[in-house]
Design a protein around this motif. Sequence first.
Motif, mmCIF file in Angstrom:
data_model
loop_
_atom_site.group_PDB
_atom_site.id
_atom_site.type_symbol
_atom_site.label_atom_id
_atom_site.label_comp_id
_atom_site.label_asym_id
_atom_site.label_seq_id
_atom_site.Cartn_x
_atom_site.Cartn_y
_atom_site.Cartn_z
ATOM 1 N N ARG A 8 4.431 4.475 -8.570
ATOM 2 C CA ARG A 8 3.921 5.842 -8.691
ATOM 3 C C ARG A 8 4.413 6.676 -7.518
ATOM 4 N NH1 ARG A 8 -0.922 4.678 -8.368
ATOM 5 N NH2 ARG A 8 -1.500 5.526 -6.353
ATOM 6 N N ILE A 9 4.722 7.929 -7.791
ATOM 7 C CA ILE A 9 5.086 8.892 -6.747
ATOM 8 C C ILE A 9 4.142 10.074 -6.867
ATOM 9 C CG2 ILE A 9 6.871 10.405 -5.829
ATOM 10 C CD1 ILE A 9 8.971 8.533 -6.914
ATOM 11 N N ASP A 10 3.422 10.342 -5.791
ATOM 12 C CA ASP A 10 2.459 11.447 -5.776
ATOM 13 C C ASP A 10 2.758 12.375 -4.617
ATOM 14 O OD1 ASP A 10 0.999 10.519 -7.972
ATOM 15 O OD2 ASP A 10 -0.168 9.164 -6.707
ATOM 16 N N LEU A 11 2.206 13.571 -4.729
ATOM 17 C CA LEU A 11 2.222 14.497 -3.606
ATOM 18 C C LEU A 11 0.964 14.277 -2.772
ATOM 19 C CD1 LEU A 11 3.354 17.750 -5.442
ATOM 20 C CD2 LEU A 11 4.734 16.359 -3.916
ATOM 21 N N PRO A 12 1.027 14.524 -1.468
ATOM 22 C CA PRO A 12 -0.203 14.452 -0.664
ATOM 23 C C PRO A 12 -1.256 15.423 -1.190
ATOM 24 C CG PRO A 12 1.737 14.561 0.739
ATOM 25 C CD PRO A 12 2.214 14.809 -0.656
ATOM 26 N N ASP A 13 -2.511 15.141 -0.878
ATOM 27 C CA ASP A 13 -3.611 15.954 -1.411
ATOM 28 C C ASP A 13 -3.461 17.427 -1.066
ATOM 29 O OD1 ASP A 13 -4.699 13.693 -2.471
ATOM 30 O OD2 ASP A 13 -6.088 13.339 -0.806
ATOM 31 N N GLU A 14 -3.109 17.712 0.206
ATOM 32 C CA GLU A 14 -3.001 19.125 0.597
ATOM 33 C C GLU A 14 -1.862 19.810 -0.141
ATOM 34 O OE1 GLU A 14 -0.708 16.634 3.604
ATOM 35 O OE2 GLU A 14 -2.613 16.546 2.532
ATOM 36 N N VAL A 15 -0.749 19.084 -0.337
ATOM 37 C CA VAL A 15 0.391 19.665 -1.063
ATOM 38 C C VAL A 15 0.062 19.790 -2.547
ATOM 39 C CG1 VAL A 15 2.822 19.364 -1.643
ATOM 40 C CG2 VAL A 15 1.987 18.731 0.629
ATOM 41 N N SER A 16 -0.624 18.792 -3.080
ATOM 42 C CA SER A 16 -1.001 18.835 -4.496
ATOM 43 C C SER A 16 -1.853 20.047 -4.804
ATOM 44 C CB SER A 16 -1.759 17.554 -4.876
ATOM 45 O OG SER A 16 -0.936 16.421 -4.717
ATOM 46 N N SER A 17 -2.801 20.360 -3.904
ATOM 47 C CA SER A 17 -3.665 21.528 -4.119
ATOM 48 C C SER A 17 -2.845 22.808 -4.112
ATOM 49 C CB SER A 17 -4.746 21.585 -3.031
ATOM 50 O OG SER A 17 -5.559 20.427 -3.064
ATOM 51 N N ALA A 18 -1.922 22.915 -3.145
ATOM 52 C CA ALA A 18 -1.086 24.123 -3.074
ATOM 53 C C ALA A 18 -0.198 24.237 -4.303
ATOM 54 C CB ALA A 18 -0.239 24.093 -1.804
ATOM 55 N N VAL A 19 0.389 23.114 -4.712
ATOM 56 C CA VAL A 19 1.254 23.128 -5.900
ATOM 57 C C VAL A 19 0.448 23.486 -7.138
ATOM 58 C CG1 VAL A 19 2.657 21.682 -7.424
ATOM 59 C CG2 VAL A 19 2.926 21.512 -4.945
ATOM 60 N N PHE A 20 -0.770 22.943 -7.233
ATOM 61 C CA PHE A 20 -1.618 23.256 -8.383
ATOM 62 C C PHE A 20 -1.952 24.745 -8.428
ATOM 63 C CE2 PHE A 20 -5.872 23.936 -10.146
ATOM 64 C CZ PHE A 20 -5.683 23.454 -11.427
ATOM 65 N N GLU A 21 -2.296 25.306 -7.268
ATOM 66 C CA GLU A 21 -2.617 26.735 -7.231
ATOM 67 C C GLU A 21 -1.403 27.571 -7.613
ATOM 68 O OE1 GLU A 21 -5.464 28.111 -6.876
ATOM 69 O OE2 GLU A 21 -6.563 26.266 -6.493
ATOM 70 N N ARG A 22 -0.228 27.187 -7.102
ATOM 71 C CA ARG A 22 0.987 27.941 -7.435
ATOM 72 C C ARG A 22 1.303 27.840 -8.925
ATOM 73 N NH1 ARG A 22 6.062 26.232 -7.776
ATOM 74 N NH2 ARG A 22 5.590 24.278 -6.708
ATOM 75 N N MET A 23 1.201 26.627 -9.471
ATOM 76 C CA MET A 23 1.461 26.442 -10.899
ATOM 77 C C MET A 23 0.440 27.207 -11.733
ATOM 78 S SD MET A 23 2.401 22.376 -11.006
ATOM 79 C CE MET A 23 2.516 22.382 -12.796
ATOM 80 N N THR A 76 0.856 -1.192 0.000
ATOM 81 C CA THR A 76 0.000 0.000 0.000
ATOM 82 C C THR A 76 0.893 1.243 0.000
ATOM 83 O OG1 THR A 76 -0.097 -0.062 2.410
ATOM 84 C CG2 THR A 76 -1.875 -1.165 1.195
ATOM 85 N N PRO A 77 0.466 2.337 -0.630
ATOM 86 C CA PRO A 77 1.283 3.557 -0.677
ATOM 87 C C PRO A 77 1.618 4.068 0.732
ATOM 88 C CG PRO A 77 -0.532 3.688 -2.247
ATOM 89 C CD PRO A 77 -0.784 2.475 -1.401
#
Length: 292
Positions: free
Chosen positions: A172-187, A74-75
């Motif tokens: 697979r390597i992913d960012l956590p959901d909270e980090v992904s949202s912040a990264v998406f907003e920044r990008m 499991t991840p």
Amino acid sequence: MSVRNIVIVVVVLLLGALALDAFYIVDERQRAILLRFGEVKSSEEGEQPGLHFKIPLADQVKYFDARVLTKDATPERYLTIEQKPLIVDWFAKWRVNNPRVYYTATSGIEDTASARLQARVNQGLRDQIGRRTMHEVISGERDQLMQELTNNLNVTMTEEFGISIIDVRVKRIDLPDEVSSAVFERMNSEREVEARQYRATGNEQAIGIRAAAEREVTVIGAEAQRDAERIRGDGDAQATKIYAEAYGQDAEFYEFYRSINAYVTVFEDGRSLLVLDPSSEFFKYLKSDTGD
């Protein structure tokens, strides 16, 4: 049948059963160990595929799957050297290479071995990822990371659990959901800034292109007008010269020719009305052949 015969048949059957129990077969897809009264007694030869001998009743055979097995974990969440969290999903390929050590360490239970393997891989990934940046984990040193982890785990698991680690791979390597949202907003913000810059640059270039085009149109129009005026002037000058030469050769004929053209021009539509004195110079070539 007498009792004696019955006893003989029973003894023969028991001896036959004991004789059959004296042998065991290890399949190509298996490894085995021999337990004598619960204690491991098998040799390496007895662990390999083929037909082997054992002591009936005293010896017990334990079989293990010798094929390559897969642990799909499991991840898990790991931190890079920058303390940035990553969610890593991995799997490992392994198999039993030392049945005696494997049985001693796990009691021959595959789930136990799989759980021990998962714990060791998690610890190894934690150590490897904790020494690298996010960029190195994702792309720069990903292959090196997995190779080092596989080699280290293979040594440890072989010694402690009799397990050979064939390969460990990250799915697979992913960012956590909270980090992904912040990264998406920044990008998204960065892309909007770039889009505005591109639009501003495009508008500036468009204005320059339109201005250059308008300037070129004005210049071309002015040059065309200038050339037209020059050509028209040259034509008028040439026409005047021709008229002058014609007039100089026969002034009377030239005057007559001009009067005829004037009549055609004035009365061309048939509706013109002129109020002039009949003795006017304009009609002198309509009075008589000689103009008198």
